[in-house]
Write a protein that holds these residues in place. Structure first.
Motif, mmCIF file in Angstrom:
data_model
loop_
_atom_site.group_PDB
_atom_site.id
_atom_site.type_symbol
_atom_site.label_atom_id
_atom_site.label_comp_id
_atom_site.label_asym_id
_atom_site.label_seq_id
_atom_site.Cartn_x
_atom_site.Cartn_y
_atom_site.Cartn_z
ATOM 1 N N ASP A 25 22.675 49.810 31.906
ATOM 2 C CA ASP A 25 22.564 48.746 32.898
ATOM 3 C C ASP A 25 23.931 48.211 33.315
ATOM 4 O OD1 ASP A 25 19.797 48.885 32.622
ATOM 5 O OD2 ASP A 25 19.748 47.312 31.087
ATOM 6 N N PHE A 26 24.030 47.797 34.577
ATOM 7 C CA PHE A 26 25.218 47.077 35.025
ATOM 8 C C PHE A 26 25.220 45.678 34.424
ATOM 9 C CE2 PHE A 26 25.376 49.782 39.049
ATOM 10 C CZ PHE A 26 26.514 50.463 38.637
ATOM 11 N N ARG A 27 26.383 45.193 34.054
ATOM 12 C CA ARG A 27 26.529 43.807 33.632
ATOM 13 C C ARG A 27 26.490 42.917 34.866
ATOM 14 N NH1 ARG A 27 30.254 46.693 31.164
ATOM 15 N NH2 ARG A 27 31.905 45.943 32.552
ATOM 16 N N ILE A 28 25.801 41.791 34.770
ATOM 17 C CA ILE A 28 25.710 40.864 35.887
ATOM 18 C C ILE A 28 26.123 39.476 35.444
ATOM 19 C CG2 ILE A 28 23.876 42.196 36.999
ATOM 20 C CD1 ILE A 28 21.894 40.064 36.032
ATOM 21 N N ALA A 29 26.360 38.587 36.397
ATOM 22 C CA ALA A 29 26.677 37.190 36.110
ATOM 23 C C ALA A 29 25.413 36.376 36.391
ATOM 24 C CB ALA A 29 27.840 36.713 36.981
ATOM 25 N N HIS A 30 24.699 36.005 35.374
ATOM 26 C CA HIS A 30 23.412 35.342 35.536
ATOM 27 C C HIS A 30 23.554 34.049 36.334
ATOM 28 C CE1 HIS A 30 21.043 37.970 32.908
ATOM 29 N NE2 HIS A 30 22.142 38.070 32.175
ATOM 30 N N GLY A 31 22.741 33.945 37.392
ATOM 31 C CA GLY A 31 22.752 32.754 38.216
ATOM 32 C C GLY A 31 23.875 32.680 39.224
ATOM 33 N N ASP A 32 24.697 33.710 39.284
ATOM 34 C CA ASP A 32 25.859 33.727 40.185
ATOM 35 C C ASP A 32 25.780 34.987 41.041
ATOM 36 O OD1 ASP A 32 28.321 33.840 41.435
ATOM 37 O OD2 ASP A 32 29.508 33.581 39.611
ATOM 38 N N ILE A 33 25.274 34.842 42.272
ATOM 39 C CA ILE A 33 25.075 36.025 43.122
ATOM 40 C C ILE A 33 26.392 36.692 43.465
ATOM 41 C CG2 ILE A 33 24.246 36.838 45.364
ATOM 42 C CD1 ILE A 33 22.087 34.716 45.255
ATOM 43 N N LEU A 34 27.374 35.922 43.944
ATOM 44 C CA LEU A 34 28.659 36.520 44.326
ATOM 45 C C LEU A 34 29.366 37.118 43.117
ATOM 46 C CD1 LEU A 34 29.988 33.926 46.948
ATOM 47 C CD2 LEU A 34 28.950 36.160 47.356
ATOM 48 N N GLY A 35 29.255 36.447 41.978
ATOM 49 C CA GLY A 35 29.846 36.998 40.754
ATOM 50 C C GLY A 35 29.189 38.301 40.352
ATOM 51 N N THR A 36 27.874 38.374 40.525
ATOM 52 C CA THR A 36 27.144 39.599 40.205
ATOM 53 C C THR A 36 27.544 40.737 41.140
ATOM 54 O OG1 THR A 36 25.239 38.475 39.225
ATOM 55 C CG2 THR A 36 24.840 40.653 40.176
ATOM 56 N N LEU A 37 27.672 40.434 42.429
ATOM 57 C CA LEU A 37 28.083 41.471 43.382
ATOM 58 C C LEU A 37 29.451 42.028 43.009
ATOM 59 C CD1 LEU A 37 26.980 39.917 46.821
ATOM 60 C CD2 LEU A 37 25.708 41.455 45.311
ATOM 61 N N ALA A 38 30.372 41.153 42.620
ATOM 62 C CA ALA A 38 31.726 41.591 42.238
ATOM 63 C C ALA A 38 31.677 42.455 40.988
ATOM 64 C CB ALA A 38 32.620 40.375 42.030
ATOM 65 N N LYS A 39 30.875 42.074 40.014
ATOM 66 C CA LYS A 39 30.782 42.850 38.770
ATOM 67 C C LYS A 39 30.190 44.232 39.019
ATOM 68 C CE LYS A 39 30.502 39.216 35.235
ATOM 69 N NZ LYS A 39 31.503 39.818 34.321
ATOM 70 N N ILE A 40 29.126 44.296 39.841
ATOM 71 C CA ILE A 40 28.508 45.592 40.127
ATOM 72 C C ILE A 40 29.489 46.498 40.858
ATOM 73 C CG2 ILE A 40 26.700 46.737 41.469
ATOM 74 C CD1 ILE A 40 24.881 44.364 40.846
ATOM 75 N N GLU A 41 30.204 45.958 41.834
ATOM 76 C CA GLU A 41 31.172 46.768 42.563
ATOM 77 C C GLU A 41 32.239 47.337 41.631
ATOM 78 O OE1 GLU A 41 34.530 46.382 46.128
ATOM 79 O OE2 GLU A 41 33.183 44.702 45.712
ATOM 80 N N ALA A 42 32.763 46.495 40.745
ATOM 81 C CA ALA A 42 33.819 46.943 39.830
ATOM 82 C C ALA A 42 33.325 48.037 38.892
ATOM 83 C CB ALA A 42 34.339 45.748 39.029
ATOM 84 N N GLN A 43 32.077 47.917 38.432
ATOM 85 C CA GLN A 43 31.536 48.919 37.508
ATOM 86 C C GLN A 43 31.176 50.221 38.224
ATOM 87 O OE1 GLN A 43 28.694 46.839 34.455
ATOM 88 N NE2 GLN A 43 29.027 45.413 36.165
ATOM 89 N N ALA A 44 30.785 50.111 39.487
ATOM 90 C CA ALA A 44 30.394 51.307 40.242
ATOM 91 C C ALA A 44 31.601 52.084 40.755
ATOM 92 C CB ALA A 44 29.496 50.908 41.410
ATOM 93 N N ALA A 45 32.713 51.400 40.967
ATOM 94 C CA ALA A 45 33.881 52.019 41.620
ATOM 95 C C ALA A 45 34.368 53.306 40.956
ATOM 96 C CB ALA A 45 35.008 50.999 41.728
ATOM 97 N N PRO A 46 34.432 53.390 39.626
ATOM 98 C CA PRO A 46 34.971 54.623 39.020
ATOM 99 C C PRO A 46 34.004 55.795 39.004
ATOM 100 C CG PRO A 46 35.063 52.734 37.491
ATOM 101 C CD PRO A 46 34.156 52.375 38.611
ATOM 102 N N LEU A 47 32.755 55.571 39.332
ATOM 103 C CA LEU A 47 31.733 56.600 39.180
ATOM 104 C C LEU A 47 31.769 57.587 40.343
ATOM 105 C CD1 LEU A 47 28.822 54.302 37.984
ATOM 106 C CD2 LEU A 47 30.431 55.616 36.583
ATOM 107 N N LYS A 48 31.653 58.849 40.018
ATOM 108 C CA LYS A 48 31.750 59.895 41.044
ATOM 109 C C LYS A 48 30.512 59.928 41.932
ATOM 110 C CE LYS A 48 32.543 64.868 41.614
ATOM 111 N NZ LYS A 48 32.750 66.164 40.916
ATOM 112 N N HIS A 49 29.336 59.804 41.319
ATOM 113 C CA HIS A 49 28.080 59.853 42.077
ATOM 114 C C HIS A 49 27.047 59.059 41.303
ATOM 115 C CE1 HIS A 49 25.731 62.193 45.246
ATOM 116 N NE2 HIS A 49 24.827 61.396 44.676
#
Length: 229
Positions: free
Chosen positions: A11-35
């Motif tokens: 699972d991606f780590r998220i920031a509970h109750g913080d939508i913008l924080g969650t979006l930033a965390k998901i982007e950072a975790q997805a960035a290194p992935l090839k597909h």
């Protein structure tokens, strides 16, 4: 399938109750992935996944299966929510709207949202058009719109009729049958897909896990498109 290099990374780590924080965390975790093939709840997660991909690939083509256009600038007062991911994706230049096609649309829609979406160059295919034209014609339309450049596939489970996918938060009657969605997907082999998601599955609303099964099968069919031929 056996020749594909696949891994479940959890699972991606998220920031509970913080939508913008969650979006930033998901982007950072997805960035290194090839597909990435993402299985989710809220459709908002597509926005950070597109941000991560567009960083290295530029504006993407997009095939979006859904009962709703999701191009509202805000939905019920919420700017960053599941009604708006593709409004932001277009405005941020993450997708090329002229290479974007939405399939299965049938929800009530304000005229200004419809006109804005079409005005940007998006192709909208209603559920009724899918029923009337058939999977082969819709798949050919998708192939024409996406072309040969990198593209993304986002599948909101409410593209399917509630008879086939009751486990979702915003069901709309008159949707696609599971066989129609699969028949369309299986005709998209050879397109340059860079990632996909299946979203808006809500297990508490499901019946006999048929929604979860449909979502898992859609993801499986997509992975099959990537297999060497």
């Amino acid at each position: 399938m056996e020749r594909l290099d696949l891994a479940d990374i959890g699972d991606f780590r998220i920031a509970h109750g913080d939508i913008l924080g969650t979006l930033a965390k998901i982007e950072a975790q997805a960035a290194p992935l090839k597909h990435l093939v993402a299985l989710g709840g809220d459709h908002t997660i597509t926005l950070p996944l597109l941000r991560a991909l567009a960083r290295c690939k530029g504006p993407l083509g997009l095939v979006h299966f859904d009962g709703h256009v999701d191009t509202w600038p805000e939905s019920f007062g919420l700017v960053w929510g599941h009604g708006s991911p593709f409004y932001h994706a277009i405005e941020e230049g993450l997708v090329d709207p002229r290479r974007m096609i939405q399939v299965g649309i049938r929800s009530p829609l304000h005229r200004d949202i419809f006109d804005w979406t079409l005005g940007k160059g998006v192709t909208i295919v209603t559920a009724e058009e899918v029923h009337e034209s058939g999977p082969k014609a819709i798949a050919e339309c998708i192939r024409t719109v996406l072309g040969e450049s990198p593209s993304y596939l986002s599948f909101d489970i409410d593209a399917l009729d509630p008879a086939f996918a009751p486990g979702t938060g915003t069901p709309e009657v008159g949707g696609l049958a599971t066989w129609q969605a699969r028949a369309i997907l299986r005709r998209l082999a050879g397109l340059h897909f860079a990632g996909m998601d299946v979203v808006e599955v809500s297990p508490p609303y499901d019946v006999a896990e048929i929604t979860a099964l449909a979502a898992a099968t859609i993801a499986w069919d997509y992975i099959g498109l990537l297999a060497p031929r």
